[in-house]
Design an enzyme around this catalytic site. Structure first.
Site, PDB file in Angstrom:
ATOM      1  N   HIS A 266       0.925  -1.199   0.026  1.00  0.00           N
ATOM      2  CA  HIS A 266       0.017   0.018   0.027  1.00  0.00           C
ATOM      3  C   HIS A 266       0.817   1.426  -0.109  1.00  0.00           C
ATOM      4  O   HIS A 266       1.593   1.317  -0.960  1.00  0.00           O
ATOM      5  CB  HIS A 266      -0.931  -0.124   1.285  1.00  0.00           C
ATOM      6  CG  HIS A 266      -2.041   0.663   1.512  1.00  0.00           C
ATOM      7  ND1 HIS A 266      -2.399   1.581   0.289  1.00  0.00           N
ATOM      8  CD2 HIS A 266      -2.830   1.289   2.272  1.00  0.00           C
ATOM      9  CE1 HIS A 266      -3.520   2.460   0.499  1.00  0.00           C
ATOM     10  NE2 HIS A 266      -3.703   2.300   1.758  1.00  0.00           N
ATOM     11  N   HIS A 305      -2.694  -2.500  -9.335  1.00  0.00           N
ATOM     12  CA  HIS A 305      -3.398  -1.871  -8.297  1.00  0.00           C
ATOM     13  C   HIS A 305      -4.680  -2.602  -8.617  1.00  0.00           C
ATOM     14  O   HIS A 305      -5.208  -3.250  -9.293  1.00  0.00           O
ATOM     15  CB  HIS A 305      -4.054  -0.352  -8.860  1.00  0.00           C
ATOM     16  CG  HIS A 305      -4.395   0.511  -7.848  1.00  0.00           C
ATOM     17  ND1 HIS A 305      -5.857   0.400  -7.631  1.00  0.00           N
ATOM     18  CD2 HIS A 305      -3.897   1.284  -7.185  1.00  0.00           C
ATOM     19  CE1 HIS A 305      -6.126   1.243  -6.513  1.00  0.00           C
ATOM     20  NE2 HIS A 305      -4.843   1.870  -6.272  1.00  0.00           N
ATOM     21  N   ASP A 361       2.516   5.491  -6.769  1.00  0.00           N
ATOM     22  CA  ASP A 361       3.656   5.346  -6.015  1.00  0.00           C
ATOM     23  C   ASP A 361       4.993   5.165  -6.954  1.00  0.00           C
ATOM     24  O   ASP A 361       6.027   5.274  -6.505  1.00  0.00           O
ATOM     25  CB  ASP A 361       3.824   4.103  -5.091  1.00  0.00           C
ATOM     26  CG  ASP A 361       2.679   4.451  -3.799  1.00  0.00           C
ATOM     27  OD1 ASP A 361       2.795   5.584  -3.479  1.00  0.00           O
ATOM     28  OD2 ASP A 361       1.974   3.482  -3.564  1.00  0.00           O
TER      29      ASP A 361
HETATM   30  N1  ACO Z   1       4.467  -7.020 -10.038  1.00  0.00           N
HETATM   31  C1  ACO Z   1       4.496  -8.272 -10.661  1.00  0.00           C
HETATM   32  N2  ACO Z   1       3.242  -9.037 -10.888  1.00  0.00           N
HETATM   33  C2  ACO Z   1       1.896  -8.473 -10.160  1.00  0.00           C
HETATM   34  C3  ACO Z   1       2.199  -6.968  -9.686  1.00  0.00           C
HETATM   35  C4  ACO Z   1       3.424  -6.626  -9.770  1.00  0.00           C
HETATM   36  N3  ACO Z   1       3.411  -5.316  -9.042  1.00  0.00           N
HETATM   37  N4  ACO Z   1       0.971  -6.645  -9.262  1.00  0.00           N
HETATM   38  C5  ACO Z   1       0.008  -7.794  -9.400  1.00  0.00           C
HETATM   39  N5  ACO Z   1       0.438  -9.010 -10.212  1.00  0.00           N
HETATM   40  C6  ACO Z   1       0.191  -9.888 -10.916  1.00  0.00           C
HETATM   41  C7  ACO Z   1      -0.035 -10.892  -9.865  1.00  0.00           C
HETATM   42  O1  ACO Z   1       0.992 -11.740  -9.480  1.00  0.00           O
HETATM   43  C8  ACO Z   1      -1.280 -11.667 -10.333  1.00  0.00           C
HETATM   44  O2  ACO Z   1      -0.919 -12.280 -11.343  1.00  0.00           O
HETATM   45  P1  ACO Z   1      -1.336 -14.124 -11.606  1.00  0.00           P
HETATM   46  O3  ACO Z   1      -2.763 -13.914 -11.862  1.00  0.00           O
HETATM   47  O4  ACO Z   1      -0.628 -14.709 -12.535  1.00  0.00           O
HETATM   48  O5  ACO Z   1      -1.254 -14.661 -10.201  1.00  0.00           O
HETATM   49  C9  ACO Z   1      -1.996 -10.519 -11.048  1.00  0.00           C
HETATM   50  O6  ACO Z   1      -1.027  -9.565 -11.300  1.00  0.00           O
HETATM   51  C10 ACO Z   1      -3.126  -9.793 -10.190  1.00  0.00           C
HETATM   52  O7  ACO Z   1      -2.417  -9.303  -9.288  1.00  0.00           O
HETATM   53  P2  ACO Z   1      -2.835  -9.585  -7.646  1.00  0.00           P
HETATM   54  O8  ACO Z   1      -2.029  -9.719  -6.626  1.00  0.00           O
HETATM   55  O9  ACO Z   1      -4.183 -10.612  -7.545  1.00  0.00           O
HETATM   56  O10 ACO Z   1      -3.838  -8.084  -7.382  1.00  0.00           O
HETATM   57  P3  ACO Z   1      -4.397  -7.361  -6.324  1.00  0.00           P
HETATM   58  O11 ACO Z   1      -5.664  -6.616  -6.765  1.00  0.00           O
HETATM   59  O12 ACO Z   1      -4.601  -8.420  -5.130  1.00  0.00           O
HETATM   60  O13 ACO Z   1      -3.103  -6.484  -5.731  1.00  0.00           O
HETATM   61  C11 ACO Z   1      -1.596  -4.735  -5.402  1.00  0.00           C
HETATM   62  C12 ACO Z   1      -2.906  -5.022  -5.959  1.00  0.00           C
HETATM   63  C13 ACO Z   1      -1.234  -5.220  -4.088  1.00  0.00           C
HETATM   64  C14 ACO Z   1      -1.325  -3.233  -5.678  1.00  0.00           C
HETATM   65  C15 ACO Z   1      -0.507  -5.449  -6.498  1.00  0.00           C
HETATM   66  O14 ACO Z   1      -0.650  -5.092  -7.713  1.00  0.00           O
HETATM   67  C16 ACO Z   1       1.012  -5.134  -6.017  1.00  0.00           C
HETATM   68  O15 ACO Z   1       1.491  -5.775  -5.233  1.00  0.00           O
HETATM   69  N6  ACO Z   1       1.713  -4.159  -6.524  1.00  0.00           N
HETATM   70  C17 ACO Z   1       3.208  -3.737  -5.833  1.00  0.00           C
HETATM   71  C18 ACO Z   1       2.796  -2.844  -4.836  1.00  0.00           C
HETATM   72  C19 ACO Z   1       2.433  -1.451  -5.208  1.00  0.00           C
HETATM   73  O16 ACO Z   1       2.758  -0.887  -5.801  1.00  0.00           O
HETATM   74  N7  ACO Z   1       1.429  -0.998  -4.121  1.00  0.00           N
HETATM   75  C20 ACO Z   1       0.791   0.220  -4.187  1.00  0.00           C
HETATM   76  C21 ACO Z   1      -0.600   0.152  -4.895  1.00  0.00           C
HETATM   77  S1  ACO Z   1      -1.257   1.791  -4.870  1.00  0.00           S
HETATM   78  C22 ACO Z   1      -1.540   2.521  -3.363  1.00  0.00           C
HETATM   79  O17 ACO Z   1      -1.409   1.726  -2.298  1.00  0.00           O
HETATM   80  C23 ACO Z   1      -1.634   3.693  -3.187  1.00  0.00           C
END
Ligand code: ACO
Length: 427
Positions: A266, A305, A361
């Protein structure tokens, strides 16, 4: 049969029920009528991470993740970022309307009159070691305000709520700057109520040297705060609403929200992005790093996201601000890595097929670093910007007659009842 209903047939029993549809939503409690045996608990929905559960009705912020739209109280984020100030946006979020010129003057003065922090808070802030993480300090600071201002427990008194909100907005920058300077062994800089909110914050942090804060940097800070000011029911806001639903005071609720924000998935992502870019070190290392992402060894921080499946509109604005800030500060070499990383990822099927785009971010940390903020304070800047949104969501919650204490259900898969084992019966 009304068109605004959903008919559900339970194939276990043949029972059919009809649920009302309002705002494309059905009341989850209606499913409880579905039972196999009369004494069953009834049907629930299973939704880890609340991916498809509306927990409230809100009038504060609208996000359309498929189309990359973000609006506060109906106003597009792009227009607010271009034309508004952070305190004006705070007014908008808290009261639902843009202030008139005289109301804005009064509002600015009211918040800036609250920028002095309590002696007890200063004493607390001095107890932290130089290597204490600023987010841990911030959680403690806001939690301590609950003890310092016990009248904040009058959460059903609207005037009292507003008083606490103004106090928190006013005091947060001062407490953050005090803690930051204390960590460096520097004396605190007093707030200057005659300055603008962001100007005063940079002044207290001492990031302008001995001179005045550069207006380009003060404006950049203000816009970054605007971009972070609210984002509807995200992890930290949901945490805040959960806590406040028990009628806890706003400082406890905001301290909990800060805790939720701290995580790298987050608000801690801005710090994690900077560390990731530094680790990549050079554009030539990008392909190898992306291979590691695709092999699921690491995540591409600042990408993806829960809601945006399109470019995060905030990220576009942040990227533009970066170049404006570099005109004043000189460039941050990490921007070249970030731009190439983004470009390469957005042409790669792994990211395209999952609709992963840069989020707010991805570029913000590069700006903060160029302005002179240390990496570990980045999530604190996010929290400072998010404060009006948390407070607006809290106020909305407290005047929402439909809300009840947050208390999800579970699917219990543990042991059925079994007799206690004496010590010599245990294997
Ligand atoms: N890098 C690589 N792969 C990713 C990323 C990433 N940053 N984000 C999602 N994926 C992939 C997952 O592995 C998943 O792949 P799969 O279906 O083959 O297993 C798919 O994309 C869907 O991802 P989820 O984790 O299910 O998405 P969720 O909605 O639960 O998570 C999150 C969202 C936590 C923001 C995620 O995208 C992440 O971890 N991003 C990196 C951290 C980040 O930048 N956070 C800031 C968010 S913005 C904020 O809070 C202000």
């Amino acid at each position: 049969m009304s068109e605004q209903t959903l008919t559900i047939t339970d194939n276990r029993t043949g029972q059919t029920i009809e649920l009302p549809i309002e705002n494309d939503t059905i009341p989850a409690i209606g499913l409880r009528q579905l039972k196999v045996q009369a004494d069953d608990f009834g049907m629930m929905v299973y939704d880890p991470g609340y991916t498809n559960t509306a927990s409230c009705k809100s009038r504060v912020t609208f996000v359309d993740g498929d189309r990359g739209i973000l609006r506060y109280r109906g106003y597009p984020i792009e227009q607010l970022a271009e034309k508004s100030t952070f305190l004006e946006v705070a007014h908008l979020l808290l009261f639902g309307v843009l202030p008139t010129a005289s109301k804005l003057t009064d509002w600015n003065a009211r918040v800036m009159a609250q920028t002095q922090i309590d002696r007890g808070l200063k004493a607390l802030l001095k107890t932290f070691d130089a290597d204490a993480h600023p987010m841990g300090i911030l959680v403690s600071t806001v939690g301590a305000m609950s003890a310092l201002y016990p009248e904040s427990k009058q959460v059903h008194d609207g005037r009292n709520r507003l008083q606490q909100a103004v106090r928190l907005l006013g005091q947060l920058p001062t407490a953050i700057a005090f803690a930051y300077r204390n960590r460096l062994g520097l004396p605190p800089t007093d707030p200057d109520g005659a300055l603008g909110y962001s100007d005063n914050f940079l002044h207290m942090m001492g990031l302008s040297g001995d001179g005045e804060v550069d207006p380009v940097l003060a404006r950049a800070m203000d816009v970054l705060f605007i971009l972070h000011a609210d984002h509807e029911q995200n992890c930290s806001t949901s945490a805040l609403r959960n806590i406040a639903s028990s009628d806890a005071d706003p400082y406890c609720a905001v301290a909990g929200a800060i805790g939720a924000l701290y995580g790298p998935l987050h608000g801690g992502a801005n710090e994690a992005v900077l560390r990731m870019l530094a680790e990549i070190g050079s554009t030539k290392n990008i392909p190898a790093f992306l291979d590691r992402v695709k092999n699921r060894e690491v995540r591409l921080m600042g990408f993806g996201h829960r809601v945006y499946k399109n470019y995060d509109p905030r990220a576009q604005i942040v990227k533009k601000i970066a170049y404006e800030v570099f005109e004043v500060t000189g460039t941050n070499p990490l921007i070249d890595i970030a731009v190439e990383l983004e470009g390469t990822a957005l042409e790669d099927d792994y990211f395209v097929s999952r609709r992963l785009y840069p989020n707010v971010d991805f570029y913000s940390g590069i700006i903060y670093q160029a302005m002179g903020f240390p990496v570990e304070i980045f999530p604190v800047l996010f929290a400072l910007g998010r404060a009006p949104g948390w407070l607006a969501q809290w106020m909305e919650l407290m005047s929402d007659a439909e809300q009840r204490i947050a208390r999800p259900r579970q699917i219990y898969l543990g042991e059925a009842e079994r007799p206690y084992l004496s010590m010599d019966e245990r294997g």
